[in-house]
Design an enzyme around this catalytic site. Structure first.
Site, PDB file in Angstrom:
ATOM      1  N   HIS A  69      47.380   0.791  -1.357  1.00  0.00           N
ATOM      2  CA  HIS A  69      48.502   1.732  -1.351  1.00  0.00           C
ATOM      3  C   HIS A  69      48.562   2.580  -2.617  1.00  0.00           C
ATOM      4  O   HIS A  69      49.488   3.381  -2.757  1.00  0.00           O
ATOM      5  CB  HIS A  69      49.827   0.960  -1.267  1.00  0.00           C
ATOM      6  CG  HIS A  69      50.081   0.278   0.022  1.00  0.00           C
ATOM      7  ND1 HIS A  69      51.207  -0.479   0.241  1.00  0.00           N
ATOM      8  CD2 HIS A  69      49.383   0.228   1.179  1.00  0.00           C
ATOM      9  CE1 HIS A  69      51.194  -0.972   1.476  1.00  0.00           C
ATOM     10  NE2 HIS A  69      50.080  -0.559   2.047  1.00  0.00           N
ATOM     11  N   GLN A 129      42.127   4.388   5.161  1.00  0.00           N
ATOM     12  CA  GLN A 129      42.623   4.398   6.544  1.00  0.00           C
ATOM     13  C   GLN A 129      43.582   5.571   6.738  1.00  0.00           C
ATOM     14  O   GLN A 129      44.078   6.159   5.778  1.00  0.00           O
ATOM     15  CB  GLN A 129      43.284   3.039   6.822  1.00  0.00           C
ATOM     16  CG  GLN A 129      43.874   2.868   8.195  1.00  0.00           C
ATOM     17  CD  GLN A 129      45.362   3.170   8.211  1.00  0.00           C
ATOM     18  OE1 GLN A 129      46.012   3.290   7.175  1.00  0.00           O
ATOM     19  NE2 GLN A 129      45.902   3.313   9.400  1.00  0.00           N
ATOM     20  N   ARG A 146      28.201   0.435   5.209  1.00  0.00           N
ATOM     21  CA  ARG A 146      28.113   1.694   4.484  1.00  0.00           C
ATOM     22  C   ARG A 146      29.075   2.757   5.020  1.00  0.00           C
ATOM     23  O   ARG A 146      29.292   2.866   6.221  1.00  0.00           O
ATOM     24  CB  ARG A 146      26.680   2.226   4.540  1.00  0.00           C
ATOM     25  CG  ARG A 146      25.652   1.317   3.874  1.00  0.00           C
ATOM     26  CD  ARG A 146      24.276   1.969   3.810  1.00  0.00           C
ATOM     27  NE  ARG A 146      23.739   2.281   5.120  1.00  0.00           N
ATOM     28  CZ  ARG A 146      22.889   1.510   5.802  1.00  0.00           C
ATOM     29  NH1 ARG A 146      22.499   0.352   5.299  1.00  0.00           N
ATOM     30  NH2 ARG A 146      22.431   1.886   6.971  1.00  0.00           N
ATOM     31  N   ARG A 198      20.337  -5.634   0.396  1.00  0.00           N
ATOM     32  CA  ARG A 198      19.243  -5.018  -0.341  1.00  0.00           C
ATOM     33  C   ARG A 198      19.574  -4.878  -1.821  1.00  0.00           C
ATOM     34  O   ARG A 198      20.742  -4.810  -2.209  1.00  0.00           O
ATOM     35  CB  ARG A 198      18.920  -3.636   0.240  1.00  0.00           C
ATOM     36  CG  ARG A 198      18.448  -3.663   1.680  1.00  0.00           C
ATOM     37  CD  ARG A 198      18.064  -2.251   2.142  1.00  0.00           C
ATOM     38  NE  ARG A 198      17.534  -2.272   3.504  1.00  0.00           N
ATOM     39  CZ  ARG A 198      18.223  -1.919   4.590  1.00  0.00           C
ATOM     40  NH1 ARG A 198      19.483  -1.516   4.473  1.00  0.00           N
ATOM     41  NH2 ARG A 198      17.670  -1.957   5.782  1.00  0.00           N
ATOM     42  N   TYR A 243      12.939  -3.658   3.656  1.00  0.00           N
ATOM     43  CA  TYR A 243      13.169  -4.867   4.442  1.00  0.00           C
ATOM     44  C   TYR A 243      13.179  -6.134   3.586  1.00  0.00           C
ATOM     45  O   TYR A 243      12.893  -7.223   4.074  1.00  0.00           O
ATOM     46  CB  TYR A 243      12.145  -4.971   5.573  1.00  0.00           C
ATOM     47  CG  TYR A 243      12.410  -3.965   6.668  1.00  0.00           C
ATOM     48  CD1 TYR A 243      13.578  -4.025   7.414  1.00  0.00           C
ATOM     49  CD2 TYR A 243      11.500  -2.944   6.943  1.00  0.00           C
ATOM     50  CE1 TYR A 243      13.841  -3.092   8.409  1.00  0.00           C
ATOM     51  CE2 TYR A 243      11.749  -2.014   7.935  1.00  0.00           C
ATOM     52  CZ  TYR A 243      12.928  -2.093   8.664  1.00  0.00           C
ATOM     53  OH  TYR A 243      13.189  -1.168   9.639  1.00  0.00           O
ATOM     54  N   PHE A 290      49.828  -6.351   4.004  1.00  0.00           N
ATOM     55  CA  PHE A 290      49.056  -6.289   5.240  1.00  0.00           C
ATOM     56  C   PHE A 290      48.179  -7.538   5.371  1.00  0.00           C
ATOM     57  O   PHE A 290      47.760  -8.125   4.379  1.00  0.00           O
ATOM     58  CB  PHE A 290      48.201  -5.021   5.253  1.00  0.00           C
ATOM     59  CG  PHE A 290      47.430  -4.819   6.528  1.00  0.00           C
ATOM     60  CD1 PHE A 290      48.080  -4.676   7.747  1.00  0.00           C
ATOM     61  CD2 PHE A 290      46.046  -4.783   6.508  1.00  0.00           C
ATOM     62  CE1 PHE A 290      47.366  -4.506   8.921  1.00  0.00           C
ATOM     63  CE2 PHE A 290      45.324  -4.601   7.673  1.00  0.00           C
ATOM     64  CZ  PHE A 290      45.988  -4.462   8.882  1.00  0.00           C
ATOM     65  N   LYS A 293      46.786   6.322   4.673  1.00  0.00           N
ATOM     66  CA  LYS A 293      46.745   6.189   3.222  1.00  0.00           C
ATOM     67  C   LYS A 293      46.846   7.542   2.513  1.00  0.00           C
ATOM     68  O   LYS A 293      46.541   8.594   3.074  1.00  0.00           O
ATOM     69  CB  LYS A 293      45.476   5.458   2.796  1.00  0.00           C
ATOM     70  CG  LYS A 293      45.362   4.041   3.348  1.00  0.00           C
ATOM     71  CD  LYS A 293      46.555   3.174   2.956  1.00  0.00           C
ATOM     72  CE  LYS A 293      46.366   1.715   3.323  1.00  0.00           C
ATOM     73  NZ  LYS A 293      46.400   1.464   4.770  1.00  0.00           N
ATOM     74  N   ASP A 311      44.502  -5.432  -5.107  1.00  0.00           N
ATOM     75  CA  ASP A 311      44.586  -4.765  -3.813  1.00  0.00           C
ATOM     76  C   ASP A 311      45.371  -3.478  -4.037  1.00  0.00           C
ATOM     77  O   ASP A 311      46.597  -3.472  -4.118  1.00  0.00           O
ATOM     78  CB  ASP A 311      45.280  -5.663  -2.791  1.00  0.00           C
ATOM     79  CG  ASP A 311      45.273  -5.074  -1.391  1.00  0.00           C
ATOM     80  OD1 ASP A 311      45.172  -3.832  -1.263  1.00  0.00           O
ATOM     81  OD2 ASP A 311      45.395  -5.843  -0.419  1.00  0.00           O
TER      82      ASP A 311
END
Length: 405
Positions: free
Chosen positions: A171, A194, A243, A226, A233, A97, A197, A168
């Site tokens: 899959h 996704q 996230r 962070r 902050y 991909f 999957k 990767d």
């Protein structure tokens, strides 16, 4: 022909449906509970996300897991945390991909495409070693379709050349190499959740690692830079809000409880289908025996030779096979380096050198796979029964019988 094959009005060989995703009321109730709290964000309800990260790390046998919005971002987090600098080269396969290569560009690196092994469609270690230059920083082995790469060879190359290895494993949920879960053999392993999957929440991603410093940096990058010792902050790295949401996390926790059983079913069916298809002239399953102890068959791939089907093209064969009820696909139309992104050098603000020219790249094995050879059976079909595997093979035999007359 029109009296027999489903494409021309005949009856289907396979009449069953193969639904995906698989879920029950437990998933719906788990998500509903999050909705009822009114705490829909992370970190507002980050404890659920952390629970899933721990569960997924434990499942993989990794020390750490960092969840994020998708598998593309998880690759990017790993690349940046591994120290990729502008102009650094990253070796990638062309049969995968787009995100495997485009995330390298996003991290201001240079994707270097090397050809795949014709037996597995995974990175060819000899081609990897031949492509290494003083600018090479990392290798991204893609466990394509859930088939483990030759990790012993690739890790040996990486050690000798001081390269990072980012697996990767988009899959490869649940698949193993010599008894170790894929994604845990290199410096980091990237997963996708996704919708297609083997483990899914519609979207989402995860990167696992055993390296505490990589974990610290990747956690920061996905959380707007962070760090735990800082204030809300305080921002230490150039990260963004990548996230995962609590609703995705609880869905994935439920889905994770099914993964072992589903992986066993896919692996068993893949072994059976290998035996069945190996008896058909012109059909060659991708080979096993390269270190994989569990293959999760996100995609079951076989090679098609048109000469044994009266010259019918691979694309026409796939059309016939799909009409017979087999959940199949022809795969990628061409290797990644032929994508407009690379052919037209649409790199915009990214730091690829002017000398980079993807119009000169040729990977013959990948091109043959894309243009004439590869046929995919999709993972939800691999959750069928042994009888379904017999039907998949019978559909191919019927197509061959009819076209040969």
């Amino acid at each position: 022909m029109s009296e027999t094959l489903a494409l021309f009005g005949g009856s289907k060989t396979v009449t069953s449906e193969f639904p995906w995703p698989i879920y029950d009321e437990g998933e719906a109730e788990a998500v509903a509970q999050i909705i009822r709290t009114g705490r829909w964000g992370n970190p507002d309800c980050g404890d659920v996300v952390e629970e899933f990260e721990r569960a997924f790390a434990d499942y993989c046998g990794a020390r750490y897991a960092v969840s994020c919005v998708n598998g593309s971002v998880s690759l990017r987090l790993a690349l940046i945390a591994c120290g990729l600098k502008p102009g650094d080269e990253v070796i990638v396969p062309p049969y995968t991909f787009i995100a495997t290569a485009s995330t390298v560009v996003e991290a201001n690196g240079v994707p270097v495409f090397v050809d795949i092994d014709p037996e597995t469609y995974n990175l060819n270690p000899a081609a990897v070693e031949a492509a290494i230059t003083p600018r090479t920083k990392a290798i991204i082995p893609v466990h394509f379709g859930g088939q483990a790469c030759d990790m012993d060879a690739l890790l040996d190359i990486a050690r000798r050349h001081n390269l990072r290895v980012i697996e990767d494993a988009a899959h490869a949920h649940g698949a193993e190499y010599k008894g170790q879960k894929l994604g845990t053999l290199g410096d980091a392993g990237s997963f996708s959740f996704q919708s297609s999957k083997n483990l899914t929440s519609g979207e989402g991603g995860m990167v696992v690692t055993n390296d505490p410093e990589l974990y610290r940096i990747m956690s920061s990058l996905r959380n707007v830079g962070r760090l735990p010792e800082g204030q809300w902050y305080d921002h230490f790295y150039p990260g963004c809000n990548y996230r995962l949401t609590p609703m995705q996390a609880v869905l994935l926790l439920r889905q994770l409880s099914r993964l072992n059983e589903q992986t066993k079913t896919r692996n068993d069916n893949g072994l059976l289908l290998n035996t069945l298809l190996s008896t058909i002239d012109g059909i060659t399953p991708l080979s096993r025996g390269h270190g994989e102890t569990v293959h999760c068959y996100h995609i079951y791939i076989f090679k098609y030779q048109s000469a044994y089907f009266k010259g019918i093209s691979r694309n026409r064969f796939v059309e016939m096979l799909a009409a017979e009820g087999v959940p199949c696909f022809k795969g990628y139309p061409y290797p990644l380096y032929k994508q407009p992104l690379f052919q037209q050098k649409n790199f915009m603000c990214y730091a690829l050198p002017e000398t980079v020219d993807y119009t000169q790249v040729v990977c013959p094995v990948a091109e043959k796979a894309c243009e004439e050879e590869a046929v995919w059976i999709l993972q939800h079909g691999m959750l069928g029964t042994a009888e379904h595997m017999q039907q998949f093979a019978a559909a191919i035999r019927e197509i061959q019988r009819v076209v040969l007359g």
